[in-house]
Write an enzyme that holds these catalytic residues in place. Structure first.
Site, PDB file in Angstrom:
ATOM      1  N   ASP A  40      -7.726  -7.650   1.145  1.00 59.64           N
ATOM      2  CA  ASP A  40      -6.736  -7.775   2.211  1.00 59.64           C
ATOM      3  C   ASP A  40      -7.385  -7.313   3.505  1.00 59.64           C
ATOM      4  O   ASP A  40      -8.292  -6.485   3.488  1.00 59.64           O
ATOM      5  CB  ASP A  40      -5.501  -6.914   1.930  1.00 59.64           C
ATOM      6  CG  ASP A  40      -5.726  -5.463   2.340  1.00 59.64           C
ATOM      7  OD1 ASP A  40      -5.315  -5.087   3.457  1.00 59.64           O
ATOM      8  OD2 ASP A  40      -6.337  -4.698   1.564  1.00 59.64           O
ATOM      9  N   ASP A  86       0.853  -1.184   0.000  1.00 64.70           N
ATOM     10  CA  ASP A  86       0.000   0.000   0.000  1.00 64.70           C
ATOM     11  C   ASP A  86       0.891   1.238   0.000  1.00 64.70           C
ATOM     12  O   ASP A  86       2.088   1.160   0.258  1.00 64.70           O
ATOM     13  CB  ASP A  86      -0.982  -0.007   1.168  1.00 64.70           C
ATOM     14  CG  ASP A  86      -0.305  -0.089   2.523  1.00 64.70           C
ATOM     15  OD1 ASP A  86       0.908   0.143   2.587  1.00 64.70           O
ATOM     16  OD2 ASP A  86      -0.989  -0.377   3.504  1.00 64.70           O
TER      17      ASP A  86
END
Length: 370
Positions: free
Chosen positions: A262, A89
């Site tokens: 996720d 990320d």
């Protein structure tokens, strides 16, 4: 990265992501390895659960241990000894979570290092640089996570800032061979979500994530936002719903055409004795498990369920034994991968409705309407 779409059943999609480091079958769930480690698990154990890709955290890894030491090992794969693909990320959500410790400007975000209090700046260029050094297989653009709740004006300003950062992220990504994903923002507003998608597709990305969900909104609002967002997303690119979630949320999102997920829930909940089974949640520290000779989940073939009783897991939890957290984590991650495998097989055989019905029936719940 190459994305292949094999089959659809309603809005649900069965496909695969192809990387040099391996193939990821979709729909896919990515265990979270915030600091370069899925908590309590060896990399081989994570792979044994069926996970084909994991997530690393750009923000935390850039602070500890820093990219210099990771680069000395090669990249993040070498540092943590994970053989498969890694998605990182951008750090945007973690910066958002700092609250008063950060200041957002057009250029990026000024914030205090949560470890030692030093001043740090991160913008799109810095985020792309860190992710390049990590050797990520999927890089996420730097964006601002819109707060919840937010007025239309606040959500619009935030989304448009993220679009400008998306353009800068694409430019800074340059010739990096890793895939670059855009992130759709816009709060809970249909017009803003559509504006975000158009802006991102005009820039052009290898995949598209839906951000700004699972941030405190009711489930009905989350799914409603997904319902008016997903139809406008490119059909030939992977769709990633960030930070989701609970098994039932994943099932509902797959029914709505999402490919990737996720969440820290399976690992975090495992450490707190909150375990997922085919019939629902088992709270292993409850007294009812103290004398139970049953496995955690009779339908699960993980190491934990094949070798230990609920009574043993209850005992380990009560004693605070590290082994208890490990066994719980092995099971929860395995359960999530079994769920994803079941969803993939159901889509491939066009029996998703039956799978979903049996999923909820085993939990004693009704199937939510689409």
């Amino acid at each position: 990265m190459k994305f292949e779409l094999d089959k659809q059943d309603g809005r649900a999609r069965r496909g695969r992501l192809i990387f040099k480091r391996g193939v990821v079958e979709t729909p896919a769930f990515m265990p979270v390895g915030t600091y370069g480690s899925v908590k309590g698990m060896m990399p081989e154990e994570v792979a044994d659960t069926g996970a084909q890709i994991i997530l690393g955290n750009t923000f935390h890894l850039s602070i500890r241990p820093g990219t210099d030491i990771i680069e000395q090992h090669g990249d993040l794969h070498d540092f943590m000894n994970w053989k498969g693909p890694i998605l990182t990320d951008s750090g945007g959500f973690q910066v958002f979570s700092l609250g008063k410790m950060r200041k957002i400007t057009e250029e990026g975000v000024h914030f205090r290092n949560p470890v030692n209090g030093s001043k740090i700046f991160m913008g799109p260029e810095e985020s792309m640089d860190v992710q390049r050094k990590l050797g990520s297989d999927i890089v996420m653009i730097f964006d601002e996570c819109t707060p919840y709740p937010a007025t239309h004006d606040v959500a619009a300003d935030s989304m448009r800032l993220s679009l400008r950062w998306a353009e800068r992220s694409k430019q800074a990504h340059g010739d990096n061979p890793s895939a670059l994903f855009g992130i759709v923002q816009g709060g809970m507003y249909e017009d803003l979500r559509q504006e975000s998608i158009k802006g991102l597709t005009d820039i052009g990305f290898d995949g598209y994530a839906i951000g700004g969900l699972s941030v405190g909104e009711p489930k009905e609002e989350m799914m409603g936002t997904l319902d008016f967002t997903e139809p406008h997303m490119p059909k030939d690119k992977p769709r990633y719903m960030m930070g989701v979630g609970k098994p039932e949320d994943i099932v509902e999102a797959v029914r709505r055409g999402i490919d990737m997920f996720d969440c820290v829930i399976p690992t975090r909940n495992a450490r707190n004795g909150f375990l997922f089974t085919h019939s629902g949640v088992v709270k292993i520290r409850n007294a009812v498990n103290k004398t139970s000779l049953e496995p955690l989940d009779a339908k699960c073939d993980c190491y934990t369920c094949q070798n230990y009783t609920r009574a043993y897991l209850h005992h380990l939890d009560k004693c605070g034994e590290i082994q208890g957290a490990r066994l719980n984590t092995i099971h929860n991650l395995h359960y999530y991968q079994l769920l994803m495998k079941g969803l993939r097989e159901a889509i491939a055989s066009e029996t998703l409705d039956t799978f979903v019905s049996e999923f909820y029936q085993a939990r004693g719940e009704d199937v939510p309407a689409l």
